[in-house]
Design an enzyme around this catalytic site. Structure first.
Site, short mmCIF file in Angstrom:
data_model
loop_
_atom_site.label_atom_id
_atom_site.label_comp_id
_atom_site.label_asym_id
_atom_site.label_seq_id
_atom_site.Cartn_x
_atom_site.Cartn_y
_atom_site.Cartn_z
N CYS A 128 0.82 -1.22 0.00
CA CYS A 128 0.00 0.00 0.00
C CYS A 128 0.85 1.27 0.00
CB CYS A 128 -0.94 0.01 1.20
SG CYS A 128 -0.19 -0.59 2.70
N HIS A 241 -3.00 6.06 5.01
CA HIS A 241 -1.56 6.24 5.22
C HIS A 241 -1.15 7.64 4.77
CE1 HIS A 241 -1.11 2.12 6.21
NE2 HIS A 241 -0.53 1.63 5.11
C1 2RA Z 1 1.03 -2.27 6.70
N1 2RA Z 1 1.60 -2.14 4.34
O1 2RA Z 1 0.45 -1.18 6.59
C2 2RA Z 1 1.43 -3.05 5.46
C3 2RA Z 1 0.48 -4.16 5.16
N2 2RA Z 1 -0.73 -3.70 4.61
O2 2RA Z 1 1.31 -2.79 7.79
#
Ligand code: 2RA
Length: 337
Positions: A128, A241
């Site tokens: 991601c 994120h």
């Molecule tokens: C996380 N990118 O955010 C990794 C797995 N989705 O921990």
């Protein structure tokens, strides 16, 4: 022609987003089968006015399936993806199992769509954090070679799964009530706390998540010499994120030029108000397809340096949407195998 589609990991947060997007994007499906862990087998899922019963994972389940969305972790992918391909399916794998395999395209459709041409039955969905980063780097690379990336991530609990999102909420409630704080899903309490990503530590002092960003970014941008340094952090945010990114080009660039490129890039919106000090926040991108980019500024000490901030929905563009866009790209090229 409408397809027979399977989702492995249908009850997880990405699986649930896949179900939603397959419907809203009117992906051409004649039959959808849902596969999940034994504890979910037999559950009835409502999808597109149909009742679908969750099935167990076995060899027969892939018979006559055209496309499999694999979203149940690397262990399941390693074992079952070759079986699904042998049954004649094309697998879009959301795990890290095959991302660095040279025979497997690692695809962000807005950035390296041409990569799907060499698939041999498996296509990998990048991590991601890498999807969000390369969605921005791809268009910028068109204006000049990128030599170095230094970044920090601020990763939501959703990256650790649905239970981690629930734990963040319950631990935060406990924190405010002054009651017991021990975490069970996450390695430490995320309530009013943050911690360096707890993926396995490599011998070089970087964790697996950070090395995913190094290796996957190089593969997607086809730049094995690109220097990438990542610092990944888990923060008390539910599903988006964020990343602070420092980019060094091999030549100077103007902010107007960069803004013009990003403004015209698919999947990116600019949120930027320097006077009002208003830049992208996770709440701007929750449940949305586009990622938000802002606070573009030149490095203080190097004319080739660009700094920026981005936020993106980890479950959507960071996983489910990108996977479906890969499938849509394959459809547009008649699922060539
Ligand atoms: C996380 N990118 O955010 C990794 C797995 N989705 O921990």
């Amino acid at each position: 022609r409408p397809l027979k589609v399977a989702i492995v990991g249908a009850t997880g947060s990405v699986g649930q987003e896949l179900l939603k997007l397959l419907s809203t994007r009117k992906f051409p499906i004649r039959e959808l089968i849902l596969i999940a862990s034994p504890s979910s087998v037999g559950q009835v899922v409502q999808w597109n006015n149909q009742k679908i019963i969750i099935q167990a994972l076995n060899e027969a389940v892939f018979n006559n399936v055209d496309v499999v969305f694999m979203s149940a972790g690397s262990g399941i992918s390693f074992r079952w993806t070759p079986i699904a391909v042998a049954s004649g399916a094309i697998v879009i794998d959301n795990s890290s199992a095959f991302r660095l395999d040279p025979t497997v395209p690692l695809v962000v459709p807005e950035v390296n769509p041409q990569a799907i041409a060499y698939h041999q039955g498996i296509l990998a969905n990048p991590n991601c954090t890498t999807i969000l980063l390369t969605l921005v780097l791809g268009p910028l690379q068109s204006r000049g070679e990128i030599n170095k990336i230094v970044l920090s991530t601020y990763q939501s609990a959703s990256g650790a799964g649905t239970l981690a999102m629930q734990e963040l909420q319950s631990l935060s409630r406990n924190f405010l009530d002054g009651t017991e704080l021990s975490s069970h899903v996450l390695p430490y309490s995320l309530a009013f706390n943050l911690f360096l990503h707890n993926s396995s530590m490599q011998s070089n002092g970087y964790c697996e998540e950070e090395m995913k960003m190094v290796n996957e970014t190089r593969k997607i941008l086809s730049s094995s010499s690109l220097s990438v340094s990542a610092n990944c952090v888990r923060v008390p945010i539910l599903r988006a994120h964020s990343e602070a990114v420092n980019i060094t080009f091999n030549n100077p660039m103007s902010l107007d030029e960069v803004r013009a490129i990003l403004t015209s890039s698919t999947g990116i919106e600019i949120i930027e108000d320097f006077d009002g000090n208003r830049f992208p926040m996770p709440t701007d991108v929750n449940g949305r397809d586009s990622i938000a980019v802002g606070r573009l500024r030149k490095g203080l000490n190097d004319d080739n340096n660009l700094e920026l901030w981005l936020c993106g929905d980890q479950i959507r563009k960071g996983a489910a949407l990108n996977a479906i866009q890969i499938a849509e790209l394959l459809l547009s090229r008649d699922l060539r195998k």
